[in-house]
Scaffold this motif. Structure first.
Motif, PDB file in Angstrom:
ATOM      1  N   ALA A 246      -4.086   0.943   9.597  1.00  0.00           N
ATOM      2  CA  ALA A 246      -5.472   1.144  10.022  1.00  0.00           C
ATOM      3  C   ALA A 246      -5.671   2.559  10.548  1.00  0.00           C
ATOM      4  O   ALA A 246      -6.727   3.162  10.346  1.00  0.00           O
TER       5      ALA A 246
ATOM      6  N   ALA B 196      -4.047   5.095   9.491  1.00  0.00           N
ATOM      7  CA  ALA B 196      -3.925   6.026   8.369  1.00  0.00           C
ATOM      8  C   ALA B 196      -5.166   6.035   7.492  1.00  0.00           C
ATOM      9  O   ALA B 196      -5.521   7.058   6.923  1.00  0.00           O
ATOM     10  N   CYS B 197      -5.831   4.901   7.361  1.00  0.00           N
ATOM     11  CA  CYS B 197      -6.947   4.781   6.415  1.00  0.00           C
ATOM     12  C   CYS B 197      -8.048   5.789   6.736  1.00  0.00           C
ATOM     13  O   CYS B 197      -8.610   5.766   7.822  1.00  0.00           O
ATOM     14  N   PRO B 198      -8.356   6.704   5.805  1.00  0.00           N
ATOM     15  CA  PRO B 198      -9.329   7.749   6.119  1.00  0.00           C
ATOM     16  C   PRO B 198     -10.755   7.239   6.309  1.00  0.00           C
ATOM     17  O   PRO B 198     -11.566   7.916   6.935  1.00  0.00           O
TER      18      PRO B 198
ATOM     19  N   TRP C  49       2.777   6.549  -3.905  1.00  0.00           N
ATOM     20  CA  TRP C  49       2.419   7.947  -4.169  1.00  0.00           C
ATOM     21  C   TRP C  49       3.492   8.549  -5.049  1.00  0.00           C
ATOM     22  O   TRP C  49       4.682   8.455  -4.747  1.00  0.00           O
TER      23      TRP C  49
ATOM     24  N   MET D 244      -0.397   2.023   2.246  1.00  0.00           N
ATOM     25  CA  MET D 244       0.854   1.520   1.684  1.00  0.00           C
ATOM     26  C   MET D 244       2.009   2.436   2.053  1.00  0.00           C
ATOM     27  O   MET D 244       3.136   1.990   2.260  1.00  0.00           O
ATOM     28  N   MET D 245       1.716   3.743   2.110  1.00  0.00           N
ATOM     29  CA  MET D 245       2.750   4.699   2.493  1.00  0.00           C
ATOM     30  C   MET D 245       3.085   4.559   3.971  1.00  0.00           C
ATOM     31  O   MET D 245       4.229   4.732   4.380  1.00  0.00           O
ATOM     32  N   ALA D 246       2.070   4.270   4.781  1.00  0.00           N
ATOM     33  CA  ALA D 246       2.258   4.305   6.233  1.00  0.00           C
ATOM     34  C   ALA D 246       2.937   3.052   6.775  1.00  0.00           C
ATOM     35  O   ALA D 246       3.596   3.108   7.804  1.00  0.00           O
ATOM     36  N   CYS D 247       2.782   1.917   6.115  1.00  0.00           N
ATOM     37  CA  CYS D 247       3.261   0.652   6.674  1.00  0.00           C
ATOM     38  C   CYS D 247       4.781   0.657   6.855  1.00  0.00           C
ATOM     39  O   CYS D 247       5.519   0.864   5.887  1.00  0.00           O
TER      40      CYS D 247
ATOM     41  N   LEU E 112      -6.691   8.502  -7.241  1.00  0.00           N
ATOM     42  CA  LEU E 112      -7.405   7.532  -6.412  1.00  0.00           C
ATOM     43  C   LEU E 112      -7.713   6.284  -7.231  1.00  0.00           C
ATOM     44  O   LEU E 112      -8.102   6.375  -8.390  1.00  0.00           O
ATOM     45  N   GLY E 113      -7.537   5.121  -6.578  1.00  0.00           N
ATOM     46  CA  GLY E 113      -7.851   3.894  -7.285  1.00  0.00           C
ATOM     47  C   GLY E 113      -9.343   3.755  -7.537  1.00  0.00           C
ATOM     48  O   GLY E 113      -9.780   3.264  -8.574  1.00  0.00           O
ATOM     49  N   LEU E 114     -10.134   4.184  -6.561  1.00  0.00           N
ATOM     50  CA  LEU E 114     -11.584   4.049  -6.657  1.00  0.00           C
ATOM     51  C   LEU E 114     -12.217   5.420  -6.419  1.00  0.00           C
ATOM     52  O   LEU E 114     -12.864   5.649  -5.398  1.00  0.00           O
TER      53      LEU E 114
ATOM     54  N   ALA F 220      -0.250   0.919  11.813  1.00  0.00           N
ATOM     55  CA  ALA F 220      -0.149   2.234  11.171  1.00  0.00           C
ATOM     56  C   ALA F 220      -1.136   2.347  10.024  1.00  0.00           C
ATOM     57  O   ALA F 220      -1.754   3.391   9.818  1.00  0.00           O
TER      58      ALA F 220
ATOM     59  N   ILE G 172       3.649   9.712  10.052  1.00  0.00           N
ATOM     60  CA  ILE G 172       3.559   8.272  10.287  1.00  0.00           C
ATOM     61  C   ILE G 172       4.638   7.506   9.508  1.00  0.00           C
ATOM     62  O   ILE G 172       4.732   6.296   9.603  1.00  0.00           O
TER      63      ILE G 172
ATOM     64  N   GLY H 218      -9.115   3.921  -2.355  1.00  0.00           N
ATOM     65  CA  GLY H 218      -7.928   3.795  -3.211  1.00  0.00           C
ATOM     66  C   GLY H 218      -6.888   4.871  -3.039  1.00  0.00           C
ATOM     67  O   GLY H 218      -6.141   5.140  -3.967  1.00  0.00           O
ATOM     68  N   CYS H 219      -6.791   5.486  -1.844  1.00  0.00           N
ATOM     69  CA  CYS H 219      -5.817   6.568  -1.671  1.00  0.00           C
ATOM     70  C   CYS H 219      -4.410   6.037  -1.467  1.00  0.00           C
ATOM     71  O   CYS H 219      -3.446   6.763  -1.640  1.00  0.00           O
ATOM     72  N   ARG H 220      -4.276   4.768  -1.029  1.00  0.00           N
ATOM     73  CA  ARG H 220      -2.978   4.106  -0.848  1.00  0.00           C
ATOM     74  C   ARG H 220      -2.136   4.721   0.271  1.00  0.00           C
ATOM     75  O   ARG H 220      -0.931   4.558   0.309  1.00  0.00           O
ATOM     76  N   TYR H 221      -2.791   5.446   1.191  1.00  0.00           N
ATOM     77  CA  TYR H 221      -2.073   5.978   2.349  1.00  0.00           C
ATOM     78  C   TYR H 221      -1.595   4.821   3.235  1.00  0.00           C
ATOM     79  O   TYR H 221      -0.547   4.916   3.861  1.00  0.00           O
TER      80      TYR H 221
ATOM     81  N   LYS I  63      10.738   6.148   6.506  1.00  0.00           N
ATOM     82  CA  LYS I  63      10.875   6.298   5.064  1.00  0.00           C
ATOM     83  C   LYS I  63      11.343   7.686   4.682  1.00  0.00           C
ATOM     84  O   LYS I  63      12.210   7.835   3.825  1.00  0.00           O
TER      85      LYS I  63
ATOM     86  N   SER J 132      -7.150   9.434  11.344  1.00  0.00           N
ATOM     87  CA  SER J 132      -6.372   9.589  10.110  1.00  0.00           C
ATOM     88  C   SER J 132      -6.235  11.055   9.739  1.00  0.00           C
ATOM     89  O   SER J 132      -7.231  11.760   9.576  1.00  0.00           O
TER      90      SER J 132
ATOM     91  N   PHE K  14      -8.204  11.803   6.658  1.00  0.00           N
ATOM     92  CA  PHE K  14      -9.631  12.018   6.892  1.00  0.00           C
ATOM     93  C   PHE K  14      -9.883  13.493   7.180  1.00  0.00           C
ATOM     94  O   PHE K  14     -10.792  14.104   6.631  1.00  0.00           O
TER      95      PHE K  14
END
Lengths: 624, 252
Positions: free
Chosen positions: B72, B74-76, A42, B102-105, A101-103, B70, A184, B97-100, A188, A118, A121
């Protein structure tokens, strides 16, 4: 009116550049147009466009709460601009998200595939619903222009109060849930920004920012149209903001003390200075400005105070959104200019829409004069002398269109073509392997090379006849050309045909028709093949198919050459079970008897860019 | 069943066979260094990698398949989800493709197809199709030293304990992944510290989905609470205005 026109011109210019980058982003992907990495997925587009964007659009719910819920009638002039800003803000957020967004074409998946655990969501749903609410809240304003829709307008007006209430409730949820997104990531996000009550902090700061964004927007738009600023209202908002910012500061400090992280503010790290700077800009200086009646009521004080909160809170959202994670992830991320221009472009488009609405609809009590239809601009015909006097008539709209198209074209010109096409692969030029009987092949210079026993391979394979399997080409003036001369790049195919050299007088000096069949389109595929003239080019027994003369990547061909045979031999020779293992060829450090030749070579630094003498602490491992 | 992998760092010789097998089983392309790959050997085409550490120590990095992932949570859209076996798998048809994720892991595992105009998230799926057919993952199957083995999580923890007990002077008395972030399916025992695998040396035992769960549980209350507060406030103010003789309704 020039102020408005010039501003619009600049906005159109930025929008044009952004449009070019936007198109490119969808053709070449995120890697080509952003500096995002696997460690920093991000970047600016989330931190600014989404996180800060939603917070900036918070003016809508704050002002409607003050006006409709708390019945503070004096704020009436600010309500419509605030709702408009919020509506356009949310549209801009969703529009900006489309680039990140990728997709993006799958964004509707949130409606049917649910994951209520989420926070994203929840944010997604709230933004969807709130944007709809804002549309319904705002649409009576444009509908006012069309008398035939009076009934729809009256219908919508009847539901104004419940809509406002719903809007405030939805805003509460997603303004705070944007903070929940980061709960979450406790490892980081830097502890000065990470907090269990991040959602609460996000909500309070969004409310404060809402007040100040409405003030800032009012100041800017009134300046733009040379109208008297709404000083008394801004002063009142400033007074309210002091309270909200004060609560924000108190909660934030209390949380830091409670979690024992207060000392980190003075730790002297770059994060601690960042934190102090952010707090000064977004909270402390504005509180001081709006607490003192003299600065609160002065134009300079209002400009400074509201601008500081706006920029400070954008800063805060960018800090939480990724900037303060860089220590934990060990990454360095600086947004590329293409990212910045998309962000600016989205803001410009929203600003243009705002100005359009201000001019066309009944947003202000008194509409601004429409600059584009200003009859006094441009030239006039003088009947006595029968000539046109004054500047030639170039209507504003023509100017904007020209600006947009020109910067759109300029954007494509500025985009770095090589970076777009490279797919993130840095071109690594393959050098000639050094040594005689044993070659050290480290084509990508990562110090993780292959020792190739040239002499042993001649003996174990089919003797001298096998040379052609590797030295499978005779370049002009050369025999048994080495691999690296054609397979010049480690990871990308290279062209081994020099077109210009063939045509130039210093080179072959050929006429076009000698290779290209006359009458056919001049292409590589329709031209004469190389071996039609260079009869000796491909020696007998060579494995290559010289079709088009593109040499595949070095690593591809070497892998293919070696692994195929190694696998076959490993299956055949029972005494050599490790023959097909990757590590049999790939070693980190060359064996001792070769170290003198490899590491102590005066040119070692050139051909081993990562020189790692002594104990090897290497994090990268690939499977060449 | 709870599928798990135990990697014994003391046994790994760094032969990269697991990496090669993974590529073959998952039909991944050749790994080419790209500028966005900055952290370690993992990439969109490398779902497992061998990290070389001091004194010929080789540490295999892969998705940890957390017991409470984390990513799963996070995934919206639930594109990343946990299967009954414990594997955390990816449904590319759902992804937006929000990549949340990747941020959450907490281990920084998921990778992205940055070079593609139609990109997806890439990570180890514990060879989900193989383990459902009763096979073991490609990586554990090929390991020539049994440095990485596949089995039931409880059995592997017992095995790890017995290895540490038999050789206490060799191993560090810790099973990485037994309790961290609520436990992971991919476990490690080692004679060197493996804290570098996560973003922190002290991940704690709290599963990360619990951090957001608290806030998410408060959402309905915040929604109704704010609505009630605003309506109540409005009612009081209107009432006061009525009492003061002012008209509480407002047009436009």
């Amino acid at each position: 009116m020039n102020r408005v026109q010039n501003t619009k011109l600049i906005l159109w210019l930025i929008a044009g550049l952004a449009a070019a980058v936007g198109v490119t982003r969808f053709i070449f992907g995120l890697g080509a147009t952003t500096n995002l990495t696997d460690a920093t997925p991000w970047g600016l587009w989330i931190g600014f466009d989404v996180m800060a964007g939603v917070a900036l659009a918070g003016g809508g719910f704050v002002i409607t709460a003050i006006f409709y819920i708390m019945k503070r009638e004096e704020f009436h002039p600010l309500v419509k601009p605030a709702v408009l800003t919020a509506f356009l803000g949310y549209i801009a957020v969703v529009f900006g998200l489309m680039f990140d967004l990728g997709l993006p074409w799958n964004i509707w998946h949130m409606i049917i595939f649910w994951n209520p655990h989420s926070p994203l969501f929840e944010v997604g749903w709230c933004v969807m619903l709130y944007t709809t609410v804002l549309l319904l809240e705002f649409s009576p304003v444009p509908l006012e222009e069309f008398s035939r829709y009076a009934k729809i307008r009256a219908f919508l007006m009847r539901f104004r109060f419940p809509l406002v209430l719903l809007g405030i409730m939805l805003s509460t949820l997603h303004q705070s849930s944007l903070g929940s997104l980061f709960l979450i990531m406790p490892f980081k996000l830097h502890p000065l920004w990470y907090s269990e009550i991040l959602p609460v902090l996000f909500f309070i700061s969004a409310a404060a920012l809402g007040l100040m964004m409405v003030s800032f927007e009012s100041l800017v738009s009134h300046w733009l149209y040379r109208r008297k600023p709404e000083t008394h209202l801004v002063a009142k908002l400033g007074k309210a903001a002091v309270w909200v910012l004060g609560i924000y500061l108190a909660v934030k400090m209390a949380e830091l003390v409670w979690s024992g992280e207060f000392g980190l503010i003075f730790a002297g790290t770059w994060e601690s200075y960042l934190f102090i700077a952010e707090l000064m800009i977004s909270v402390i200086i504005p509180i001081i400005i709006f607490s003192i009646p003299r600065t609160r009521n002065s134009a300079a004080g209002q400009w400074a105070g509201s601008a500081l909160v706006v920029f400070g809170m954008i800063f805060n959202r960018i800090n939480v959104g990724g900037l303060t994670m860089l220590r934990a992830t060990g990454d360095t991320y600086v947004p590329s200019w293409t990212e910045i221009i998309i962000s600016l472009g989205v803001v410009s488009a929203a600003a243009l829409a705002f100005l359009f609405a201000i001019e066309k609809f009944h947003i202000w009590e008194q509409r601004p004069r429409h600059p584009e239809t200003d009859k006094h601009a441009g030239a006039s015909f003088d009947h006595t002398s029968e000539v046109w006097l004054g500047e030639p008539v170039v209507s504003a709209r023509t100017k904007y269109s020209l600006a947009f198209i020109m910067s759109f074209a300029l954007g494509f010109a500025l985009l770095p073509g090589h970076k777009l096409e490279s797919k993130g692969i840095e071109t690594v030029v393959v050098e000639k392997a050094r040594g005689g009987d044993t070659l050290y092949i480290d084509g990508n210079h990562d110090g993780y090379g292959v020792l190739f026993n040239h002499a042993a391979h001649i003996d174990t394979t089919r003797g001298r006849e096998s040379c052609v399997s590797c030295h499978h080409m005779n370049k002009p003036l050369d025999r048994e050309t080495g691999c690296w001369e054609c397979h010049r790049a480690m990871y990308t195919a290279t062209d081994m045909f020099g077109h210009d050299r063939h045509g130039s007088a210093q080179g072959a000096g050929l006429a076009c028709g000698e290779c290209h069949t006359p009458g056919l389109e001049r292409q590589r595929s329709t031209a004469k093949q190389c071996d039609a003239c260079h009869l000796d080019l491909i020696p007998p027994g060579s494995p290559i198919i010289a079709d088009g003369y593109l040499a595949p990547a070095y690593v591809d061909i070497l892998h293919q050459q070696c692994i195929t045979c190694h696998r076959e031999q490993a299956a055949l020779q029972a005494d050599k079970p490790d023959l097909a293992l990757c590590a049999t060829c790939h070693e980190t450090v060359p064996p001792e008897y070769l170290q003198a030749a490899v590491w102590d070579n005066p040119r070692a630094a050139e051909f081993n860019r990562v020189v790692l003498p002594g104990p090897v602490e290497q994090t990268g491992a690939d499977d060449e | 069943m709870s599928a798990a992998i135990l990697t014994d760092v003391t046994r790994c010789i760094g032969c990269l066979e697991c990496v090669a097998a993974c590529k073959q089983a998952n039909r991944l392309e050749l790994d080419v260094p790209r500028y966005w790959q900055k952290t370690d050997g993992l990439s969109a085409d490398n779902w497992t990698a061998i990290l070389k550490k001091q004194e010929d120590h080789y540490v295999r990095k892969q998705c940890r398949h957390c017991l409470e992932p984390a990513c799963a949570s996070a995934c919206p859209v639930g594109a990343l989800h946990q299967t009954a076996q414990g594997a955390v798998v990816y449904d590319r048809e759902k992804c937006l493709g929000c990549r949340y994720c990747m941020m959450a892991c907490p281990y920084g595992i998921p990778r992205y197809d940055w070079d593609q105009p139609v990109p997806y998230v890439e990570k180890c799926i514990l060879c989900y199709d193989r383990i459902t057919q009763g096979q073991q993952p490609a990586c554990t199957e090929v390991c020539p030293k049994q440095a990485t083995i596949f089995g039931e999580r409880d059995a592997l923890i017992a095995e790890a304990r017995s290895r540490i007990a038999r050789n206490p002077e060799l191993y560090i008395d810790h099973i990485w992944g037994e309790h961290e972030v609520g436990g992971t399916s991919v476990l490690y025992i080692s004679d060197i510290n493996l804290d570098f695998l996560a973003y922190t040396s002290n991940p704690g035992t709290r599963p990360l989905p619990q951090t957001t769960a608290k806030a998410m549980n408060a959402v309905p209350f915040a929604f109704v609470g704010m609505g009630g507060l605003m309506y109540g406030l409005n009612w009081i103010i209107r009432r006061r205005m009525e009492l003061a003789g002012k008209d509480g309704t407002h047009e436009d």
